[in-house]
Design an enzyme around this catalytic site. Structure first.
Site, mmCIF file in Angstrom:
data_model
loop_
_atom_site.group_PDB
_atom_site.id
_atom_site.type_symbol
_atom_site.label_atom_id
_atom_site.label_comp_id
_atom_site.label_asym_id
_atom_site.label_seq_id
_atom_site.Cartn_x
_atom_site.Cartn_y
_atom_site.Cartn_z
ATOM 1 N N GLU A 114 43.591 25.736 18.893
ATOM 2 C CA GLU A 114 42.896 24.893 19.876
ATOM 3 C C GLU A 114 42.087 25.768 20.817
ATOM 4 O O GLU A 114 42.509 26.885 21.116
ATOM 5 C CB GLU A 114 43.938 24.082 20.671
ATOM 6 C CG GLU A 114 44.706 23.121 19.788
ATOM 7 C CD GLU A 114 45.822 22.378 20.521
ATOM 8 O OE1 GLU A 114 46.006 22.619 21.719
ATOM 9 O OE2 GLU A 114 46.501 21.570 19.887
ATOM 10 N N HIS A 129 44.639 17.226 22.786
ATOM 11 C CA HIS A 129 45.939 17.638 23.343
ATOM 12 C C HIS A 129 46.181 17.031 24.737
ATOM 13 O O HIS A 129 46.273 17.744 25.733
ATOM 14 C CB HIS A 129 46.032 19.175 23.392
ATOM 15 C CG HIS A 129 47.444 19.688 23.439
ATOM 16 N ND1 HIS A 129 47.820 20.890 22.872
ATOM 17 C CD2 HIS A 129 48.573 19.161 23.978
ATOM 18 C CE1 HIS A 129 49.117 21.084 23.073
ATOM 19 N NE2 HIS A 129 49.596 20.053 23.749
ATOM 20 N N GLY A 161 64.196 14.528 19.801
ATOM 21 C CA GLY A 161 64.542 15.062 21.116
ATOM 22 C C GLY A 161 64.309 13.975 22.151
ATOM 23 O O GLY A 161 64.336 12.781 21.830
ATOM 24 N N ARG A 162 64.063 14.400 23.377
ATOM 25 C CA ARG A 162 63.812 13.429 24.437
ATOM 26 C C ARG A 162 62.622 12.537 24.098
ATOM 27 O O ARG A 162 62.671 11.310 24.233
ATOM 28 C CB ARG A 162 63.537 14.155 25.758
ATOM 29 C CG ARG A 162 64.779 14.683 26.442
ATOM 30 C CD ARG A 162 64.385 15.643 27.551
ATOM 31 N NE ARG A 162 63.860 16.854 26.946
ATOM 32 C CZ ARG A 162 64.435 18.049 27.028
ATOM 33 N NH1 ARG A 162 65.501 18.197 27.755
ATOM 34 N NH2 ARG A 162 63.924 19.092 26.430
ATOM 35 N N ILE A 163 61.515 13.169 23.666
ATOM 36 C CA ILE A 163 60.297 12.388 23.393
ATOM 37 C C ILE A 163 60.506 11.498 22.170
ATOM 38 O O ILE A 163 60.120 10.323 22.170
ATOM 39 C CB ILE A 163 59.071 13.312 23.221
ATOM 40 C CG1 ILE A 163 58.865 14.163 24.487
ATOM 41 C CG2 ILE A 163 57.818 12.491 22.941
ATOM 42 C CD1 ILE A 163 57.859 15.307 24.322
ATOM 43 N N ARG A 173 52.851 20.006 17.949
ATOM 44 C CA ARG A 173 52.044 21.220 17.863
ATOM 45 C C ARG A 173 51.355 21.259 16.503
ATOM 46 O O ARG A 173 51.939 20.888 15.495
ATOM 47 C CB ARG A 173 52.910 22.479 18.019
ATOM 48 C CG ARG A 173 53.379 22.781 19.445
ATOM 49 C CD ARG A 173 52.231 23.155 20.386
ATOM 50 N NE ARG A 173 52.693 23.507 21.720
ATOM 51 C CZ ARG A 173 52.861 22.642 22.730
ATOM 52 N NH1 ARG A 173 52.587 21.357 22.557
ATOM 53 N NH2 ARG A 173 53.278 23.071 23.912
HETATM 54 C C1 GLV Z 1 52.267 20.056 26.030
HETATM 55 O O1 GLV Z 1 51.936 20.053 24.854
HETATM 56 C C2 GLV Z 1 53.552 20.530 26.427
HETATM 57 O O2 GLV Z 1 54.213 21.210 25.636
HETATM 58 O O3 GLV Z 1 53.949 20.266 27.564
HETATM 59 C C1 GLV Z 2 60.855 17.491 24.609
HETATM 60 O O1 GLV Z 2 60.870 17.219 25.798
HETATM 61 C C2 GLV Z 2 61.734 16.839 23.665
HETATM 62 O O2 GLV Z 2 62.937 17.077 23.790
HETATM 63 O O3 GLV Z 2 61.255 16.060 22.833
#
Ligand code: GLV
Ligand code: GLV
Length: 324
Positions: free
Chosen positions: A267, A286, A156-158, A238
């Site tokens: 958590e 986290h 994804g974005r990250i 997660r």
């Molecule tokens: C943090 O884990 C988020 O989902 O923003």
């Molecule tokens: C979350 O922002 C993702 O798309 O990885």
């Protein structure tokens, strides 16, 4: 009549003022203690808007009590803490905070990867514990990052932001995603692999998928067994994506080399958690998105979503769009 909003934790003033200038706002004033369930159950009954964190489980039982709720604004990109289906059935909007935390979370993911590969925490402790008596050839030796094969599960974005960092380290980048991303392949030079192939070939496996029924225990005994003995697993998504018992066993038995974890299945965890007893695990509480600037942006974005929804507009990041 003014709308009412409940905020489940003390949030920065900039974000809070956006709400208090428009609505009747009540807030759980503490920063380090989550709102007790009984308080949330009481507060949710009359409010129009709920501003919450990933620490609150917003389930059907809770939503049944809400008579006026129109929006649940989660100050996080992940929203597995919310039963979106139950909210949608009741025509309650659900929003999250994507985009603003992408680079910050990618930074942390890469920091965790490097810290685990080069045993940074262990080495720092070694020094502080007065164990450094001499330099020796194989002392505290780790794994190379530069030139290694990185397998990203969830592009994804990250994931893409992590891939961009990995390019600077001349890594061979593989990815697995529920849909193939030809644009990313062309732009970032990443190679699509089936999950099994990615697990077999990667020196680093980085998890960046959302947590859903489909990704629950995506990494279990069988997947860990496919990985190489030198593989390092990084999870900054997660906790529930990994079976922690299977991971513990794989680390103890030397099936994989190390793990870097920013997240856990339940958590918070404490120092007695089995994974925290292992020297080849780097653990964090986290903090993926935890830069001052990014957390402020997330807090403000979550407030904006409440303002938009209660003013009759479509919030910018509506998760259950198809219901509205
Ligand atoms: C943090 O884990 C988020 O989902 O923003
Ligand atoms: C979350 O922002 C993702 O798309 O990885």
């Amino acid at each position: 009549m003014k709308h009412t909003v409940y905020v489940t934790r003390k949030i920065p003033d900039e974000a809070l003022q956006m709400l208090t200038s428009r609505f009747h706002v009540r807030m759980w004033e503490k920063e380090e203690t989550p709102v007790p369930r009984s308080v949330l159950e009481e507060e949710i009954q009359e409010v129009d808007g709920l501003y919450c964190l990933l620490t609150e489980e917003i389930n059907e039982g809770l939503l049944k009590k809400a008579k006026n709720l129109k929006i649940i604004s989660n100050m996080a990109v992940g929203y597995n803490n919310i039963d979106v289906e139950a909210a949608s059935k009741r025509k309650i909007m659900v929003t999250n905070t994507p985009g603003v935390l992408t680079e910050t979370t990618a930074d942390l993911t890469f920091a965790l990867l490097m810290a685990t590969a080069r045993r940074i925490v262990e080495a720092s402790d070694y020094l502080r514990e007065n164990k450094w008596k001499t330099w020796s050839p194989m002392q505290l030796t780790g794994q190379d990052v530069y030139g290694a094969t990185l397998g990203i599960i969830g592009l994804g974005r990250i994931g893409e932001a992590v891939a961009r960092r990995a390019k600077g380290f001349n890594m061979n980048i593989l990815y697995h995603n529920h849909n193939r991303k030809k644009d990313a392949e062309a732009e970032l030079g990443v190679t699509y692999k089936e999950k099994e192939a990615l697990l077999k070939e990667s020196d680093f496996v980085v998890l960046l998928t959302p947590y859903t029924q489909e990704t629950h225990y995506l990494i279990d005994e069988e997947e860990l067994a496919l990985m190489k003995k030198n593989t390092i697993l990084i999870n900054s998504a997660r906790g529930g994506i990994v079976n922690e018992t299977a991971l513990y066993n794989a680390l103890v038995n030397g099936e994989i080399w190390a793990a870097g974890l920013d997240v856990f299945e339940k958590e918070p965890v404490d120092r007695n958690h089995p994974l925290l007893t292992l020297p080849n695990v780097v653990t964090l509480p986290h903090i993926g998105s935890a830069s001052k600037a990014t957390r402020m942006k997330m807090a403000i974005m979550a407030a904006e979503h409440i303002v938009q929804a209660l003013h009759g507009e479509t919030p910018t990041h509506l998760v259950n769009e198809e219901y509205f």
